[in-house]
Scaffold this motif. Sequence first.
Motif, PDB file in Angstrom:
ATOM      1  N   SER A  71      59.429 -22.466   3.349  1.00  0.00           N
ATOM      2  CA  SER A  71      59.579 -23.429   4.442  1.00  0.00           C
ATOM      3  C   SER A  71      58.375 -23.444   5.373  1.00  0.00           C
ATOM      4  O   SER A  71      58.207 -24.371   6.147  1.00  0.00           O
ATOM      5  CB  SER A  71      60.837 -23.113   5.250  1.00  0.00           C
ATOM      6  N   GLY A  72      57.575 -22.403   5.327  1.00  0.00           N
ATOM      7  CA  GLY A  72      56.438 -22.308   6.232  1.00  0.00           C
ATOM      8  C   GLY A  72      56.754 -21.526   7.494  1.00  0.00           C
ATOM      9  O   GLY A  72      55.871 -21.244   8.287  1.00  0.00           O
ATOM     10  N   ALA A  73      58.011 -21.170   7.692  1.00  0.00           N
ATOM     11  CA  ALA A  73      58.415 -20.448   8.899  1.00  0.00           C
ATOM     12  C   ALA A  73      58.228 -18.936   8.772  1.00  0.00           C
ATOM     13  O   ALA A  73      58.152 -18.244   9.778  1.00  0.00           O
ATOM     14  CB  ALA A  73      59.873 -20.755   9.225  1.00  0.00           C
ATOM     15  N   ALA A  74      58.157 -18.441   7.547  1.00  0.00           N
ATOM     16  CA  ALA A  74      58.016 -16.996   7.343  1.00  0.00           C
ATOM     17  C   ALA A  74      56.607 -16.552   7.743  1.00  0.00           C
ATOM     18  O   ALA A  74      55.625 -17.214   7.407  1.00  0.00           O
ATOM     19  CB  ALA A  74      58.289 -16.637   5.888  1.00  0.00           C
ATOM     20  N   PRO A  75      56.494 -15.422   8.438  1.00  0.00           N
ATOM     21  CA  PRO A  75      55.168 -14.911   8.811  1.00  0.00           C
ATOM     22  C   PRO A  75      54.365 -14.488   7.574  1.00  0.00           C
ATOM     23  O   PRO A  75      54.923 -14.214   6.508  1.00  0.00           O
ATOM     24  CB  PRO A  75      55.474 -13.695   9.685  1.00  0.00           C
ATOM     25  N   GLU A  76      53.068 -14.417   7.740  1.00  0.00           N
ATOM     26  CA  GLU A  76      52.182 -14.069   6.635  1.00  0.00           C
ATOM     27  C   GLU A  76      52.526 -12.707   6.037  1.00  0.00           C
ATOM     28  O   GLU A  76      52.506 -12.527   4.821  1.00  0.00           O
ATOM     29  CB  GLU A  76      50.728 -14.069   7.114  1.00  0.00           C
TER      30      GLU A  76
END
Length: 166
Positions: free
Chosen positions: A33-38
């Motif tokens: 989703s793009g919300a997870a941190p690197e």
Amino acid sequence: MADRKERLMDAIEGMSVQCPVYFDEDVLGRLLSGAAPEGVLLGALVEMVDRCLDPYENGPVRYDDGVDTLAQSAGEEAVLTLAEFGLMDRISARLGRWTPEGKRFLAEGMQEWRDWKDQIEADAEAEQREIDGRASADNIRWAKRALIAVCIAAGLLVAGWIAAKF
């Protein structure tokens, strides 16, 4: 920074196609989703490579630090992505080897990923308990209504019987 996250998400998505049963759809959807941190994405990819790619035993790489991608593009992309982070060395188009930093990350650096995954599982369990609780409450409500209906019917039968007697 966003480019590194995109590379990680692309590699995770590719590996999920190569190893489709590794993450369930909810975890995979949240990762992509793009919300997870690197750090979470990096941990997820490291775990996928460690568990899904074959250890390389025959040749210059020892069992405990090498992987064989079996010439599958998703595995090769994952090795290249981890090499960008300094966690793997690319030995050939097909083979990769964990660097000392990669081995250290496997041993010590996975906590952010594990915590994130544990939170996803806890959220899913809480949601299921809520669904089960609502279903249970609905069942109790219908059981009470059925009991009330039986009592009313029995009362009507008794009243009818009494009225017929007198």
